[in-house]
Design an enzyme around this catalytic site. Structure first.
Site, short mmCIF file in Angstrom:
data_model
loop_
_atom_site.label_atom_id
_atom_site.label_comp_id
_atom_site.label_asym_id
_atom_site.label_seq_id
_atom_site.Cartn_x
_atom_site.Cartn_y
_atom_site.Cartn_z
N ASP A 67 0.85 -1.19 0.00
CA ASP A 67 0.00 0.00 0.00
C ASP A 67 0.89 1.24 0.00
O ASP A 67 1.96 1.23 -0.59
CB ASP A 67 -0.95 -0.03 1.22
CG ASP A 67 -2.28 0.63 0.95
OD1 ASP A 67 -2.29 1.86 0.76
OD2 ASP A 67 -3.31 -0.06 0.94
N HIS A 101 -3.57 5.84 3.86
CA HIS A 101 -4.36 4.69 3.45
C HIS A 101 -3.78 3.39 3.97
O HIS A 101 -4.47 2.57 4.58
CB HIS A 101 -4.49 4.65 1.93
CG HIS A 101 -5.45 3.62 1.42
ND1 HIS A 101 -5.09 2.33 1.12
CD2 HIS A 101 -6.78 3.70 1.18
CE1 HIS A 101 -6.15 1.65 0.71
NE2 HIS A 101 -7.19 2.47 0.73
N ASN A 193 -14.98 0.19 -6.06
CA ASN A 193 -16.01 1.14 -5.64
C ASN A 193 -16.75 1.74 -6.83
O ASN A 193 -16.14 2.13 -7.81
CB ASN A 193 -15.38 2.31 -4.87
CG ASN A 193 -14.90 1.90 -3.50
OD1 ASN A 193 -15.32 0.90 -2.96
ND2 ASN A 193 -14.00 2.69 -2.95
N SER A 256 -11.90 -1.07 0.21
CA SER A 256 -10.57 -1.15 0.83
C SER A 256 -10.72 -1.57 2.28
O SER A 256 -10.00 -2.45 2.76
CB SER A 256 -9.85 0.20 0.77
OG SER A 256 -9.21 0.40 -0.45
#
Length: 387
Positions: A67, A101, A193, A256
């Site tokens: 990430d 994130h 999404n 996520s």
């Protein structure tokens, strides 16, 4: 042909590390002795995490998180291993994060919180996080870097890889995914999404990867969650609180978040059943899921909402016993406060080429055989085998 992963970003609200941060929990009071951060983590009670933690907390399991890096937040630092940087010019150990994130995803998996039920708590608070920085922020990264991250996780003996990013199919990425599966690693990836994505992306869509969608506080499909035949399971994905950079906290909505939660669930299963092969771990997770939507598997909920306690305690027949069904205990209704589901990503998202962090992620259809799953009513379903 090499295709760069096209991912999107969910910008999360950052909150100071105090009990007086300025957000509302829609009138839900925190239990006595629990601070607001912990109290606002509604997914903990929704998934009966406290009950699951009496069985296991993820001991002896390492979860790789490719990430934006993972900041050593006070609620997470004890579970943070040294990792690596795969960004251009990177030379760090993965424990830097400019975006929040990656730190948020790691916290959902393995935050240990602080004494007295303070701070954020992860699904597997005794698991270890292997941070792999594949992008500096939500706009960076490529499928090649994600491929390198997966290969690195294999060398570091990770048992789970949690991928909150998705994009186009890529042959080198597919090869890395297959190598991880051969190494007995469970890969969990987000489904994506809406409206930025309409279909389940990669690596989630590759065979053998657990593809994750999302639900809201009512247990209904989150409006941001992509649907499709590849969806395997769903988990909470709306207004999810977790750790952030600089000792702060974040609130995110998207697959996520639900992907990181499912990765934590997989860590619990791998801790409780250390000799169970990866395919059987995925099977245990899906076979005990709580059916939603039309009876049987469907494109919105997959096999259903994950049930941590059932996944850890049910008598689940091994793969191949198509005539058997799982025997699982009855579920206690959730006591969380129900609120309206937002129409979409509350903080917006940006489209970009290359690896981009997903407040929601694309999950792919796994090549698992599903024998049995929990029903909301009417007892166990007839045997069902999906291919």
């Amino acid at each position: 042909m090499q295709a760069a992963l096209a991912l999107f970003t969910l910008t999360a609200a950052l909150l100071p590390p105090t009990a007086s941060h300025a957000w509302s929990n829609r009138g839900a009071a925190s239990p006595q002795g629990v601070d607001r951060i912990r109290g606002d983590q509604w997914h903990l009670s929704f998934l009966r995490v406290a009950e699951a933690h009496k069985i296991t907390q993820g001991e002896d399991v390492t979860v790789a998180v490719p990430d934006t890096g993972v900041h050593p937040h006070p609620d997470l630092a004890h579970n943070l291993r040294r990792g690596t940087d795969i960004v251009a010019g990177g030379s760090g150990d993965g424990r830097q994060d400019r975006d929040s994130h990656g730190t948020g995803m790691a916290g959902l998996i393995a935050a240990h919180g602080r004494a007295g039920q303070q701070g954020a708590l992860g699904i597997a608070p005794k698991a270890k996080i292997l941070p792999i920085r594949v992008k500096n922020n939500g706009q960076g990264g490529t499928s090649h870097q994600l491929k390198d991250a997966i290969n690195y996780a294999i060398t570091q003996n990770a048992k789970v890889i949690s991928i909150s990013a998705a994009g186009a199919a890529d042959s080198r990425l597919h090869t890395a995914v297959e190598a991880a599966i051969r190494a007995d690693i469970v890969i969990v990836a987000a489904a994506g999404n809406k409206p930025l994505s309409r279909h389940v992306g990669f690596p989630a869509a590759y065979p053998g990867v657990i593809a994750v969608g999302g639900v809201d506080r009512l247990g209904q499909r989150a409006s941001v969650s992509v649907t499709g035949p590849e969806i395997d399971v769903v988990a909470p994905a709306v207004d999810i609180f977790s750790t952030s950079i600089d000792g702060k906290y974040r609130k995110g909505t998207g697959t996520s978040d639900s992907t990181a939660i499912v990765a934590g669930a997989v860590a619990l299963i791998r801790s409780k059943y250390p000799y169970l092969p990866a395919a059987e771990v995925a099977h245990r997770l899906t076979a005990t899921a709580i059916d939603k939507g039309p009876p049987g598997r469907d494109d919105e909920y997959g096999q259903g909402v994950i049930d941590l306690v059932a996944a850890l305690t049910a008598d689940v027949p091994p793969l191949g016993f198509g005539s058997a069904t799982a025997s699982v205990p009855a579920r206690t209704p959730s006591t969380t406060t129900a609120v309206a589901e937002p129409a979409g990503d509350g903080n917006g998202a940006a489209m970009a080429r290359g690896l981009v962090t997903l407040g929601v992620i694309v999950a792919a259809g796994g090549a698992w055989t599903f024998i049995a799953r929990r029903r909301r009513r009417g007892g166990d379903p007839p045997p069902r085998v999906s291919r």
